[in-house]
Design an enzyme around this catalytic site. Structure first.
Site, PDB file in Angstrom:
ATOM      1  N   LYS A 236       0.942  -0.992  -0.036  1.00 48.38           N
ATOM      2  CA  LYS A 236      -0.127  -0.036  -0.039  1.00 48.38           C
ATOM      3  C   LYS A 236       0.716   1.225   0.081  1.00 48.38           C
ATOM      4  O   LYS A 236       1.593   1.330   0.818  1.00 48.38           O
ATOM      5  CB  LYS A 236      -0.850   0.039   1.199  1.00 48.38           C
ATOM      6  CG  LYS A 236      -2.107   0.972   1.121  1.00 48.38           C
ATOM      7  CD  LYS A 236      -2.938   0.540   1.946  1.00 48.38           C
ATOM      8  CE  LYS A 236      -4.366   1.598   1.828  1.00 48.38           C
ATOM      9  NZ  LYS A 236      -4.753   1.936   0.358  1.00 48.38           N
TER      10      LYS A 236
ATOM     11  N   GLY B 247       6.588   0.645   5.730  1.00 43.77           N
ATOM     12  CA  GLY B 247       7.421  -0.295   5.124  1.00 43.77           C
ATOM     13  C   GLY B 247       7.598   0.238   3.559  1.00 43.77           C
ATOM     14  O   GLY B 247       8.769   0.133   2.653  1.00 43.77           O
ATOM     15  N   CYS B 248       6.235   0.316   2.871  1.00 42.90           N
ATOM     16  CA  CYS B 248       6.298   0.580   1.252  1.00 42.90           C
ATOM     17  C   CYS B 248       7.099   1.918   1.378  1.00 42.90           C
ATOM     18  O   CYS B 248       7.645   1.976   0.071  1.00 42.90           O
ATOM     19  CB  CYS B 248       4.826   0.338   1.208  1.00 42.90           C
ATOM     20  SG  CYS B 248       4.036  -0.858   1.232  1.00 42.90           S
ATOM     21  N   THR B 249       6.802   2.976   2.021  1.00 46.65           N
ATOM     22  CA  THR B 249       7.636   4.137   1.699  1.00 46.65           C
ATOM     23  C   THR B 249       8.913   4.086   1.809  1.00 46.65           C
ATOM     24  O   THR B 249       9.744   4.465   1.009  1.00 46.65           O
ATOM     25  CB  THR B 249       7.116   5.332   2.756  1.00 46.65           C
ATOM     26  OG1 THR B 249       5.801   5.457   2.621  1.00 46.65           O
ATOM     27  CG2 THR B 249       7.714   6.630   2.587  1.00 46.65           C
TER      28      THR B 249
ATOM     29  N   ALA C  42      10.211   2.145  -1.521  1.00 44.66           N
ATOM     30  CA  ALA C  42      10.280   3.076  -2.660  1.00 44.66           C
ATOM     31  C   ALA C  42      11.500   3.886  -2.363  1.00 44.66           C
ATOM     32  O   ALA C  42      11.988   4.449  -3.434  1.00 44.66           O
ATOM     33  CB  ALA C  42       8.924   3.736  -2.690  1.00 44.66           C
TER      34      ALA C  42
END
Length: 158
Positions: free
Chosen positions: A41, A46-48, A51
């Site tokens: 998401k 974690g996704c930030t 990226a």
């Protein structure tokens, strides 16, 4: 677990999808290495971080002529905001119908606070210039992951 994903050494499926840079078709990206990473998401911790790590290493990936694609089920509008907020230098593919996720077999049952639901298992795929899968990482832990993908690309035959 039934594996529908391409096997190591096999050609990946020719998928098409809407992204933050327009329509992306995997067949049209051949000729250079490709990294496709799936994440749960936009704008989550974690996704930030993941990226940001790929963004920071992009100049080193670019030395190989590599393309990076981030894929999640978020909308294009969400991806555009995430890209802008994080100043991302690679495309994000919106897979709202889960075509890409199913082709790479990254949707699995997850449990959060005792509730079971189908979710994206953080995964990355390194694809060679001919469209063959070189390496896959599943159940990825973010710290050091982008650097590990780069190290694998550095070691791969040209």
């Amino acid at each position: 677990m039934t594996r529908n994903a391409p096997a190591i050494g096999k050609i990946i499926p020719d998928l098409r999808g809407d992204s933050t840079v327009g329509v992306v078709r995997l067949r049209e990206l051949r000729g250079h290495p490709l990294i496709v990473y799936f994440y749960p998401k936009d704008n989550t911790t974690g996704c930030t971080r993941e990226a940001q790590d790929f963004r920071g290493l992009m100049p080193r990936f670019a030395r190989h002529g590599a393309t990076i694609l981030g894929v999640s089920r978020d909308s294009l509008a969400s991806h555009a905001k995430f890209r802008d907020k994080q100043d991302l230098n690679f495309a994000l593919v919106s897979d709202t119908d889960e075509t890409w996720c199913r082709a790479f077999d990254v949707i699995h049952e997850k449990t959060l606070y005792g509730r079971k639901f189908p979710g994206i298992v953080r995964s990355t795929f390194l694809i060679d210039a001919n469209g063959k899968l070189l390496r896959e990482w599943r159940g990825v832990k973010v710290p050091g992951h982008a650097a590990a993908v780069l190290a694998e690309l550095d070691a791969a035959p040209a």
